[in-house]
Write a protein that holds these residues in place. Structure first.
Motif, short mmCIF file in Angstrom:
data_model
loop_
_atom_site.label_atom_id
_atom_site.label_comp_id
_atom_site.label_asym_id
_atom_site.label_seq_id
_atom_site.Cartn_x
_atom_site.Cartn_y
_atom_site.Cartn_z
N GLU A 79 -13.52 -44.29 -69.24
CA GLU A 79 -13.55 -44.08 -67.80
C GLU A 79 -14.97 -43.81 -67.32
OE1 GLU A 79 -10.72 -40.96 -67.08
OE2 GLU A 79 -9.02 -42.22 -67.66
N HIS A 80 -15.71 -43.02 -68.08
CA HIS A 80 -17.11 -42.74 -67.72
C HIS A 80 -17.94 -44.03 -67.73
CE1 HIS A 80 -20.98 -40.80 -67.41
NE2 HIS A 80 -21.37 -41.47 -68.49
N ALA A 81 -17.76 -44.84 -68.77
CA ALA A 81 -18.50 -46.10 -68.86
C ALA A 81 -18.16 -47.02 -67.70
CB ALA A 81 -18.21 -46.79 -70.20
N GLU A 82 -16.87 -47.12 -67.37
CA GLU A 82 -16.44 -48.01 -66.30
C GLU A 82 -16.92 -47.56 -64.93
OE1 GLU A 82 -12.23 -48.14 -67.00
OE2 GLU A 82 -12.40 -49.93 -68.26
N SER A 83 -17.16 -46.25 -64.77
CA SER A 83 -17.60 -45.75 -63.47
C SER A 83 -19.12 -45.62 -63.38
CB SER A 83 -16.95 -44.39 -63.19
OG SER A 83 -17.42 -43.42 -64.11
N SER A 84 -19.84 -46.05 -64.41
CA SER A 84 -21.30 -45.89 -64.41
C SER A 84 -22.01 -47.23 -64.64
CB SER A 84 -21.71 -44.88 -65.47
OG SER A 84 -21.32 -45.33 -66.76
N GLY A 85 -21.61 -48.25 -63.92
CA GLY A 85 -22.28 -49.54 -64.03
C GLY A 85 -21.71 -50.45 -65.09
N PHE A 86 -20.54 -50.18 -65.54
CA PHE A 86 -19.87 -51.01 -66.55
C PHE A 86 -19.62 -52.40 -65.98
CE2 PHE A 86 -15.88 -52.65 -68.28
CZ PHE A 86 -16.11 -52.57 -69.64
N ILE A 87 -19.87 -53.43 -66.78
CA ILE A 87 -19.61 -54.80 -66.36
C ILE A 87 -18.55 -55.37 -67.29
CG2 ILE A 87 -20.56 -57.11 -66.07
CD1 ILE A 87 -23.28 -55.82 -65.63
N ALA A 88 -17.47 -55.86 -66.72
CA ALA A 88 -16.40 -56.45 -67.52
C ALA A 88 -16.88 -57.76 -68.15
CB ALA A 88 -15.17 -56.70 -66.65
N ASP A 89 -16.40 -58.06 -69.31
CA ASP A 89 -16.78 -59.25 -70.06
C ASP A 89 -16.65 -60.52 -69.22
OD1 ASP A 89 -17.47 -60.66 -72.56
OD2 ASP A 89 -15.40 -61.38 -72.43
N GLU A 90 -15.57 -60.63 -68.49
CA GLU A 90 -15.35 -61.86 -67.71
C GLU A 90 -16.30 -61.99 -66.52
OE1 GLU A 90 -12.34 -58.75 -66.37
OE2 GLU A 90 -12.84 -59.62 -68.30
N ASP A 91 -17.01 -60.89 -66.16
CA ASP A 91 -17.96 -60.94 -65.05
C ASP A 91 -19.38 -61.26 -65.51
OD1 ASP A 91 -15.94 -60.28 -63.29
OD2 ASP A 91 -16.33 -58.13 -63.45
N ILE A 92 -19.59 -61.46 -66.80
CA ILE A 92 -20.93 -61.74 -67.33
C ILE A 92 -21.14 -63.24 -67.40
CG2 ILE A 92 -22.45 -61.52 -69.33
CD1 ILE A 92 -21.01 -58.87 -69.94
N ASP A 93 -22.27 -63.68 -66.90
CA ASP A 93 -22.66 -65.09 -66.99
C ASP A 93 -23.39 -65.27 -68.32
OD1 ASP A 93 -23.55 -67.67 -66.73
OD2 ASP A 93 -24.61 -67.35 -64.84
N TRP A 94 -22.65 -65.57 -69.37
CA TRP A 94 -23.20 -65.63 -70.72
C TRP A 94 -24.24 -66.73 -70.89
CZ3 TRP A 94 -22.55 -61.58 -73.69
CH2 TRP A 94 -21.47 -60.74 -73.44
N ASP A 95 -24.20 -67.74 -70.06
CA ASP A 95 -25.16 -68.84 -70.18
C ASP A 95 -26.50 -68.52 -69.51
OD1 ASP A 95 -23.39 -70.49 -71.59
OD2 ASP A 95 -22.44 -71.14 -69.71
N HIS A 96 -26.54 -67.45 -68.72
CA HIS A 96 -27.77 -67.09 -68.00
C HIS A 96 -28.02 -65.58 -68.11
CE1 HIS A 96 -26.28 -70.84 -66.10
NE2 HIS A 96 -27.55 -71.17 -66.24
N LEU A 97 -28.10 -65.08 -69.32
CA LEU A 97 -28.28 -63.64 -69.54
C LEU A 97 -29.62 -63.13 -69.04
CD1 LEU A 97 -26.72 -63.24 -73.10
CD2 LEU A 97 -25.73 -62.56 -70.91
N GLU A 98 -30.59 -64.01 -68.89
CA GLU A 98 -31.91 -63.57 -68.45
C GLU A 98 -31.86 -62.93 -67.08
OE1 GLU A 98 -31.27 -67.75 -67.10
OE2 GLU A 98 -31.09 -66.80 -69.04
#
Length: 102
Positions: A79-98
């Motif tokens: 819960e702490h991680a999710e409320s402190s800037g946590f990004i869900a896996d499906e929201d990450i653009d893995w092809d453009h991590l830069e």
């Protein structure tokens, strides 16, 4: 099946053994590696390189032998991680991590 040695003068000898014998050898190798790690850790501890950690008490109703549910402590950390800037896996653009670099 007993172990057989096949002599091959050109490429060296080959040993043929049963799957059971092979598995026993591999188990002995893994055990030896594990015991070496324990010896290494014991030596580091005796040299003053150990760390002391508090044990986390888990109530009987929280114990999960299959590790399929989180303990109260784990839930609080999630819960702490999710409320402190946590990004869900499906929201990450893995092809453009830069674009996430600071």
């Amino acid at each position: 099946m007993s172990t057989k040695e096949i002599i091959n003068a050109e490429n060296g000898n080959v040993v043929l053994l049963s799957e059971g014998e092979y598995n026993n050898i591999m188990k002995a190798v893994r055990n030896a590696e594990y015991l070496a790690e324990i010896d290494k850790a014991a030596a580091q501890f005796e040299a003053g390189k150990g760390q002391i950690h508090d044990l986390i008490e888990v109530e009987d109703d929280e114990w999960d032998p299959d590790y399929t549910k989180a303990t109260l402590y784990e839930r609080e950390r999630i819960e702490h991680a999710e409320s402190s800037g946590f990004i869900a896996d499906e929201d990450i653009d893995w092809d453009h991590l830069e674009k996430y670099a600071e």
